[in-house]
Design a protein around this motif. Structure first.
Motif, PDB file in Angstrom:
ATOM      1  N   PRO A  99      35.615  40.110  19.728  1.00  0.00           N
ATOM      2  CA  PRO A  99      34.319  39.790  20.325  1.00  0.00           C
ATOM      3  C   PRO A  99      34.481  39.168  21.710  1.00  0.00           C
ATOM      4  O   PRO A  99      33.609  39.279  22.555  1.00  0.00           O
ATOM      5  CB  PRO A  99      33.713  38.787  19.351  1.00  0.00           C
ATOM      6  CG  PRO A  99      34.454  38.940  18.087  1.00  0.00           C
ATOM      7  CD  PRO A  99      35.822  39.402  18.468  1.00  0.00           C
ATOM      8  N   VAL A 100      35.638  38.525  21.936  1.00  0.00           N
ATOM      9  CA  VAL A 100      35.852  37.881  23.226  1.00  0.00           C
ATOM     10  C   VAL A 100      36.036  38.927  24.335  1.00  0.00           C
ATOM     11  O   VAL A 100      35.660  38.703  25.485  1.00  0.00           O
ATOM     12  CB  VAL A 100      37.055  36.918  23.146  1.00  0.00           C
ATOM     13  CG1 VAL A 100      37.336  36.271  24.480  1.00  0.00           C
ATOM     14  CG2 VAL A 100      36.777  35.848  22.099  1.00  0.00           C
ATOM     15  N   GLN A 116      32.786  39.612  25.763  1.00  0.00           N
ATOM     16  CA  GLN A 116      32.319  38.535  26.642  1.00  0.00           C
ATOM     17  C   GLN A 116      32.956  38.639  28.016  1.00  0.00           C
ATOM     18  O   GLN A 116      32.287  38.433  29.036  1.00  0.00           O
ATOM     19  CB  GLN A 116      32.614  37.180  26.007  1.00  0.00           C
ATOM     20  CG  GLN A 116      31.873  36.994  24.689  1.00  0.00           C
ATOM     21  CD  GLN A 116      32.239  35.692  23.998  1.00  0.00           C
ATOM     22  OE1 GLN A 116      32.620  34.719  24.632  1.00  0.00           O
ATOM     23  NE2 GLN A 116      32.136  35.678  22.687  1.00  0.00           N
ATOM     24  N   PHE A 121      34.349  28.930  28.474  1.00  0.00           N
ATOM     25  CA  PHE A 121      35.331  27.860  28.287  1.00  0.00           C
ATOM     26  C   PHE A 121      35.580  27.565  26.806  1.00  0.00           C
ATOM     27  O   PHE A 121      36.701  27.287  26.414  1.00  0.00           O
ATOM     28  CB  PHE A 121      34.872  26.579  28.987  1.00  0.00           C
ATOM     29  CG  PHE A 121      35.009  26.610  30.481  1.00  0.00           C
ATOM     30  CD1 PHE A 121      36.127  27.174  31.081  1.00  0.00           C
ATOM     31  CD2 PHE A 121      34.043  26.059  31.296  1.00  0.00           C
ATOM     32  CE1 PHE A 121      36.274  27.190  32.458  1.00  0.00           C
ATOM     33  CE2 PHE A 121      34.178  26.069  32.677  1.00  0.00           C
ATOM     34  CZ  PHE A 121      35.283  26.643  33.256  1.00  0.00           C
ATOM     35  N   VAL A 122      34.519  27.582  26.004  1.00  0.00           N
ATOM     36  CA  VAL A 122      34.715  27.259  24.586  1.00  0.00           C
ATOM     37  C   VAL A 122      34.557  28.490  23.705  1.00  0.00           C
ATOM     38  O   VAL A 122      34.175  28.405  22.560  1.00  0.00           O
ATOM     39  CB  VAL A 122      33.751  26.140  24.119  1.00  0.00           C
ATOM     40  CG1 VAL A 122      34.095  24.839  24.804  1.00  0.00           C
ATOM     41  CG2 VAL A 122      32.310  26.512  24.351  1.00  0.00           C
ATOM     42  N   SER A 123      34.858  29.669  24.272  1.00  0.00           N
ATOM     43  CA  SER A 123      34.725  30.892  23.479  1.00  0.00           C
ATOM     44  C   SER A 123      35.962  31.123  22.628  1.00  0.00           C
ATOM     45  O   SER A 123      36.009  32.057  21.854  1.00  0.00           O
ATOM     46  CB  SER A 123      34.556  32.088  24.404  1.00  0.00           C
ATOM     47  OG  SER A 123      35.759  32.298  25.119  1.00  0.00           O
ATOM     48  N   GLY A 124      36.982  30.287  22.826  1.00  0.00           N
ATOM     49  CA  GLY A 124      38.212  30.488  22.083  1.00  0.00           C
ATOM     50  C   GLY A 124      39.274  31.178  22.916  1.00  0.00           C
ATOM     51  O   GLY A 124      40.354  31.449  22.433  1.00  0.00           O
ATOM     52  N   MET A 125      38.953  31.461  24.188  1.00  0.00           N
ATOM     53  CA  MET A 125      40.000  32.078  25.009  1.00  0.00           C
ATOM     54  C   MET A 125      41.060  31.030  25.356  1.00  0.00           C
ATOM     55  O   MET A 125      40.845  29.834  25.204  1.00  0.00           O
ATOM     56  CB  MET A 125      39.396  32.674  26.292  1.00  0.00           C
ATOM     57  CG  MET A 125      38.906  31.640  27.277  1.00  0.00           C
ATOM     58  SD  MET A 125      38.405  32.411  28.808  1.00  0.00           S
ATOM     59  CE  MET A 125      38.049  30.941  29.774  1.00  0.00           C
ATOM     60  N   PRO A 151      43.078  28.260  26.739  1.00  0.00           N
ATOM     61  CA  PRO A 151      42.620  27.160  27.592  1.00  0.00           C
ATOM     62  C   PRO A 151      43.220  27.188  28.990  1.00  0.00           C
ATOM     63  O   PRO A 151      42.610  26.697  29.934  1.00  0.00           O
ATOM     64  CB  PRO A 151      43.065  25.907  26.846  1.00  0.00           C
ATOM     65  CG  PRO A 151      43.672  26.336  25.584  1.00  0.00           C
ATOM     66  CD  PRO A 151      43.671  27.805  25.491  1.00  0.00           C
ATOM     67  N   SER A 167      41.449  26.555  32.786  1.00  0.00           N
ATOM     68  CA  SER A 167      41.811  25.766  33.974  1.00  0.00           C
ATOM     69  C   SER A 167      41.690  26.597  35.232  1.00  0.00           C
ATOM     70  O   SER A 167      41.148  26.151  36.243  1.00  0.00           O
ATOM     71  CB  SER A 167      43.255  25.274  33.871  1.00  0.00           C
ATOM     72  OG  SER A 167      43.567  24.908  32.569  1.00  0.00           O
ATOM     73  N   SER A 175      35.414  22.412  33.086  1.00  0.00           N
ATOM     74  CA  SER A 175      35.527  22.800  31.675  1.00  0.00           C
ATOM     75  C   SER A 175      35.500  21.595  30.736  1.00  0.00           C
ATOM     76  O   SER A 175      34.980  21.687  29.629  1.00  0.00           O
ATOM     77  CB  SER A 175      36.796  23.616  31.454  1.00  0.00           C
ATOM     78  OG  SER A 175      37.922  22.909  31.918  1.00  0.00           O
ATOM     79  N   ALA A 176      36.031  20.450  31.198  1.00  0.00           N
ATOM     80  CA  ALA A 176      36.049  19.278  30.315  1.00  0.00           C
ATOM     81  C   ALA A 176      34.625  18.798  30.037  1.00  0.00           C
ATOM     82  O   ALA A 176      34.284  18.438  28.913  1.00  0.00           O
ATOM     83  CB  ALA A 176      36.871  18.164  30.937  1.00  0.00           C
ATOM     84  N   ASP A 210      31.997  20.692  30.374  1.00  0.00           N
ATOM     85  CA  ASP A 210      31.263  21.807  29.770  1.00  0.00           C
ATOM     86  C   ASP A 210      31.368  21.824  28.250  1.00  0.00           C
ATOM     87  O   ASP A 210      30.520  22.394  27.575  1.00  0.00           O
ATOM     88  CB  ASP A 210      31.775  23.134  30.343  1.00  0.00           C
ATOM     89  CG  ASP A 210      30.975  24.319  29.846  1.00  0.00           C
ATOM     90  OD1 ASP A 210      29.759  24.345  30.109  1.00  0.00           O
ATOM     91  OD2 ASP A 210      31.550  25.200  29.186  1.00  0.00           O
ATOM     92  N   ILE A 211      32.421  21.193  27.714  1.00  0.00           N
ATOM     93  CA  ILE A 211      32.566  21.194  26.254  1.00  0.00           C
ATOM     94  C   ILE A 211      31.266  20.695  25.615  1.00  0.00           C
ATOM     95  O   ILE A 211      30.728  21.306  24.699  1.00  0.00           O
ATOM     96  CB  ILE A 211      33.727  20.285  25.814  1.00  0.00           C
ATOM     97  CG1 ILE A 211      35.054  20.862  26.303  1.00  0.00           C
ATOM     98  CG2 ILE A 211      33.760  20.140  24.288  1.00  0.00           C
ATOM     99  CD1 ILE A 211      36.226  19.927  26.088  1.00  0.00           C
ATOM    100  N   HIS A 239      27.891  22.959  27.171  1.00  0.00           N
ATOM    101  CA  HIS A 239      27.801  24.403  26.963  1.00  0.00           C
ATOM    102  C   HIS A 239      26.745  24.757  25.910  1.00  0.00           C
ATOM    103  O   HIS A 239      26.679  24.144  24.856  1.00  0.00           O
ATOM    104  CB  HIS A 239      29.167  24.942  26.514  1.00  0.00           C
ATOM    105  CG  HIS A 239      29.192  26.416  26.319  1.00  0.00           C
ATOM    106  ND1 HIS A 239      29.284  27.292  27.359  1.00  0.00           N
ATOM    107  CD2 HIS A 239      29.100  27.170  25.204  1.00  0.00           C
ATOM    108  CE1 HIS A 239      29.262  28.529  26.891  1.00  0.00           C
ATOM    109  NE2 HIS A 239      29.143  28.488  25.594  1.00  0.00           N
TER     110      HIS A 239
END
Lengths: 629, 344
Positions: free
Chosen positions: A281-282, A285, A345-349, A351, A355, A413-414, A416-417, A420
């Protein structure tokens, strides 16, 4: 050599005009190949979709602001989507959110904004008779129209329109078992988007070709109005990114209908384990946002271009940092392709990717900041006339700042956790992308209405429309920051199921009321628009005393735009309030040699060159004339 | 009847507005003000910007201060302190920029409104200024990014060895929690084994799964690292624990993870907030269908000793439902029966 070809080109146009074919109703208003008519078609269609998209949002705002309200009165329109106890069906709520997003992003802000003004302004501002291919241009509109018809039909089918969010992430959008909207509704969504992508590509290829090839004599790239730069770069972005959306959609079609597993893996749903394995699914995205993020700039850049033009004209001042504006737009264009994964950022890709994309994303804030500072400096020590177009442009800059700054939170990203997929994101993009682009659209309509219809829109109604909308937009979207920081998730039918979000019912009610009033204020615009089209005051040829080429055309330009030769261009488009000049503007068509009193030292150098060219050109013309007779 | 009256009222109101509109248009034509470059409205619009600036600023500060305790959720995790500090640093930096740019944006229209006696300054460029306001934001952003990058790297670094593992599985429309039991190792899973009694699709042929157990509440210890192993079995979901400042998508076919350390027990938070009902929650933040807004799970943070005691009290899947292991191969079945008898 070049001059000869230009001269003969305009000769050919002359001949064309001598035996002008007569348009009937169908070729003039429906299957028109005139860029001006096509632009107006895009505009009116865009307005239609804006009303639909706005109404959809009001329905779900009713649910969010007044969850206990009896919506029985909507049953005549919504039928079975109102549950027996008078509530909105939760699945239909999701479909509303999805359709609102799809319609606004693609049909209103892409087609309605870029389609309207790229079509209308590119030939007029660069001095061309029409687009490079009038026929492709016509196809572009009619593909868009078909796409709209299909999407409109999908609103009325029994299982409802697509309901997986405007991003239609699989597996939700791939599995009918997951949500009924992923059945026929999703199929229609995909078909509609395919037509839309075709439309965008046909339009984009045309815009690019026209800007590169059909500029009038003297219209070098460094003399293009910033509007044209913006439309040009927008078309480039669209051309490069829309095909990726198409491939994403195509793979989704395969997964949905032909049993492939591009996006599907290890799914157990509806009491059975599906055979699909190995998909991701990623992946979807990544593909989606490879268009999705540039798309933000596809809707924003034209609005910024329009704003640059309107602010310069009504400040009676050259746009500050013309070159810096172009460079920042170029920067935005390039960077827009390398920031997509900040949506993930939090889609599981990985990390580590997060960055990288955080760095790239915050770089894109720099050209945006430069643009804001340049707008401010353009206003500084100007002589500001607040036409409705100018008001909307200033409003745009305000939204661009407010929404842009919250982007710095989300691009980190930090931070955004937490933020999001909360209302903070909703507030962010509705300001920076939705409202800013919408205000660009409005600024453009008010500013170029006289050129479109030969009449003026009523200014007072314009002021009322602006203030009601400007204040209204802030009242709707500013409070969303608070509920976003409080962690309220997006696309929630109701928040009362959770302790942490079981509050702010008052604020949500307030937002809903503000949204309804703001939507109501648009009726003022609708009235003004359609009334002025027929009964507005007849416009003068150059009502805003602007320098660009479109104001040198007749009040009602025919197909071909200029009755005689296309005027040549001798200067950049921002000679406002030049020291020494009698008027506070010098049109682009006035040769430098005609304005020795206001020329800057380096321009004085150019005068000699210019005189030579004019003489040469006259010689060619004389030669042509004598050869004819 | 009411509908009719409202309709008549609306019609009346609209016709009055219409008449006012026509009259003012005619008046402006008679007065010739439509010929002027800038009419009297110019001044009003200029003034409106200043009024808007003042009004909106007051409203913003008033509401932001008044509501602070409502929208600023208490923080209950170690990394949450860091990300929240970053959030508020960014807020301070962008807040200053926000205010300065808006003061200029709304004050210039008032200050430089049209005056026919004045001419605008011809000021097309200034390279020095351009360079300054390219570099200053670049530096500010770099500082913010580096802070964010450090925090992000720490948060996403591999979980410490001693982390307590909890598996969270998202499905339409609930979360299933699985603990690895005393061996702190989750058993294998296979989505094809999913059934009404085996929600997580646990593979009981794996020895590690024999002591796995589920719990209606996510219970975790305070002050010790916890690793959420996140899965989804139908569509995308996203685990969001707002007080923990934790969010991670649950993806079918691709396990994800997020580790953190809770800093306050539920009881401590109850005392701190003065709310006896306070609970930590997990919500879903990735659209997943009809029940998207109803995927609630409670997290209970307890003292480590209490956590150990709680762990010891839990009964594995196979104890509560021996049917799960009824068709295992012989030697495994024996092992399973031993496990079951141990817990009895």
């Amino acid at each position: 050599m070049a001059t000869a070809s230009v001269a003969s080109h305009s000769d050919a146009a002359h001949d064309h005009h001598d035996h002008e074919h007569h348009d009937n109703f169908i070729t003039k208003y429906i299957f028109s190949t005139d860029h001006k008519m096509i632009g107006k078609q895009f505009l009116v269609t865009g307005i239609f979709w804006a009303i639909i998209g706005g109404l959809l949002s009001l329905i779900f705002r009713l649910q969010l602001g007044f969850p206990d309200m009896d919506l029985e009165w909507l049953r005549p329109i919504l039928g079975g989507w109102i549950t027996p106890d008078g509530k909105l069906d939760p699945e239909f709520y999701l479909a509303l959110v999805t359709m609102h997003g799809t319609i606004m992003v693609f049909f209103v802000l892409t087609a309605g904004l870029s389609g309207t003004f790229s079509n209308f302004l590119i030939p007029l501002q660069i001095g061309a008779r029409d687009m490079a291919s009038g026929f492709m241009n016509m196809l572009s509109y009619w593909f868009f129209f078909v796409s709209g018809v299909i999407m409109f039909i999908s609103l009325f089918i029994e299982t409802g329109p697509a309901g997986g969010g405007w991003v239609v992430y699989p597996p939700l959008s791939a599995l009918e078992q997951a949500i009924p909207g992923s059945g026929l509704g999703m199929t229609l969504w995909l078909v509609s988007m395919t037509f839309f992508i075709a439309s965008s590509l046909l339009g984009g290829i045309n815009y690019i070709t026209t800007v590169i090839n059909l500029r009038t004599k003297g219209m070098s790239f460094s003399r293009l109005p910033l509007t044209i730069w913006a439309f040009f770069l927008t078309a480039v972005i669209g051309l490069l990114s829309f095909p990726v959306l198409f491939s994403a959609a195509l793979l989704l079609v395969f997964d949905r209908s032909f049993g492939t597993s591009f996006y599907l893996a290890d799914i157990y749903i509806g009491g059975e384990a599906l055979p699909n394995t190995g998909g991701s699914p990623v992946l979807y995205q990544h593909l989606f946002w490879f268009l999705g993020h540039p798309e933000v700039y596809i809707v924003l850049l034209p609005a910024l271009g329009i704003t640059s033009e309107v602010i310069a004209t009504n400040s009676r001042k050259p746009i500050f940092g013309y070159k810096a504006m172009i460079i920042s737009m170029l920067g935005i264009t390039i960077l827009s392709f390398v920031v997509w994964a900040h949506h993930m950022f939090v889609s599981g890709m990985n990390p580590f990717l997060g960055s990288i994309f955080m760095f790239l994303t915050l770089i894109i804030a720099i050209p945006s900041a430069v643009k804001v500072f340049n707008y401010l400096t353009t206003l500084w020590r100007g002589n500001l006339i607040f036409t409705p177009g100018m008001l909307f442009s200033i409003g745009l800059v305000s939204f661009f700042i407010s929404g842009g700054l919250t982007g710095i939170f989300l691009g980190n990203s930090a931070i955004d956790i937490q933020l999001h997929d909360t209302y903070f994101v909703v507030a962010h993009f509705h300001l920076v992308m939705g409202s800013a682009s919408f205000f660009g659209l409005m600024a453009g309509v008010y500013h170029w209405f006289p050129k479109m219809f030969g009449r003026m829109m009523d200014a007072r109604l314009g002021y009322i429309h602006f203030w009601a909308t400007f204040i209204g937009v802030y009242l709707v979207f500013f409070p969303m920051h608070y509920i976003g920081i409080a962690g309220f998730p997006r696309r929630y039918y109701s928040w009362t199921g959770f302790e942490f979000s079981n509050m702010y019912t008052d604020l949500n009610m307030f937002v809903s009321v503000a949204a309804i009033l703001t939507f109501g204020a648009q009726l003022i615009f609708l009235f003004n628009f359609f009334y002025s089209m027929y009964r507005g005051r007849v416009a003068s040829l150059n009502p805003w005393r602007s320098t660009t080429l479109e104001w040198t055309t007749p009040l009602h330009p025919q197909h071909g735009n200029w009755p005689g030769e296309i005027p040549a261009v001798y200067r950049w488009p921002y000679d406002y309030s030049k020291p020494g000049a009698a008027e506070d503007f010098i049109p682009q068509t006035v040769p430098l040699s005609a304005t020795p009193e206001s020329n800057l030292p380096h321009e004085q150098e150019l005068v000699k060159l210019e005189k030579e060219i004019i003489a040469e050109e006259e010689a060619v013309l004389v030669a042509n004339e004598s050869s004819k007779s | 009847m009411y509908g009719f009256l409202i309709a008549v009222g609306v019609l009346l109101l609209m016709s009055i507005i219409w008449m006012v509109y026509r009259i003012q248009t005619l008046v402006s034509v008679v007065k010739g003000s439509d010929k002027k470059i800038a009419s009297g409205s110019n001044k009003i619009n200029a003034l409106m910007f200043v009024l808007f600036l003042v009004g909106a600023t007051i409203l913003m500060f008033w509401y932001s201060i008044k509501e602070f305790d409502n929208y600023q959720l208490p923080i209950a995790s170690e990394h949450g302190e860091v990300t929240d500090r970053l959030f508020w640093i960014t807020m301070a930096v962008t807040g200053v920029v926000f205010l300065i740019t808006h003061v200029l944006l709304f004050w210039f229209p008032y200050k430089y409104q049209y005056d026919e006696k004045r001419k605008a300054a011809f000021y097309p460029d200034n390279n020095k200024l351009e360079v300054i306001w390219t570099i200053v934001p670049a530096i500010a952003l770099t500082v913010l990014v580096i802070g964010g990058w450090k925090a992000w790297s720490d948060i996403t670094a591999p979980a410490p060895e001693n982390s307590h593992v909890v598996e969270i599985l998202g499905y339409q429309f609930a979360w299933e929690v699985r603990y690895p039991g005393m061996d702190n190792t989750l058993g294998e899973h296979d989505y094809r084994l999913t059934s009404a009694t085996n929600v997580s699709g646990v593979d009981f042929t794996d020895k590690n799964s024999l002591d796995d157990f589920t719990s209606p509440v996510v219970v975790i210890p305070k002050g010790e690292p916890v690793l959420f192993k996140i899965r989804a079995r139908d569509v995308l979901h996203s685990v969001f624990a707002p007080h923990m400042r934790l969010k991670m998508d649950a993806v079918p076919g691709m396990p994800t993870r997020f580790w953190f350390t809770a800093t306050k027990t539920t009881d401590e938070m109850r005392r701190e907030t003065g709310n006896d009902e306070f609970v930590y929650e997990i919500a879903c933040t990735e659209i997943c269908g009809r029940g998207h807004n109803a995927m609630r799970k409670e997290i209970r943070v307890v003292e480590p000793e209490e956590f150990r005691k709680w762990m010891a009290d839990q009964k594995p899947y196979i104890v509560n439902n021996p049917a799960l292991v009824s068709d295992l191969p012989e030697e495994l079945k024996e092992l399973a029966e031993i496990t079951i008898s141990e817990y009895k």
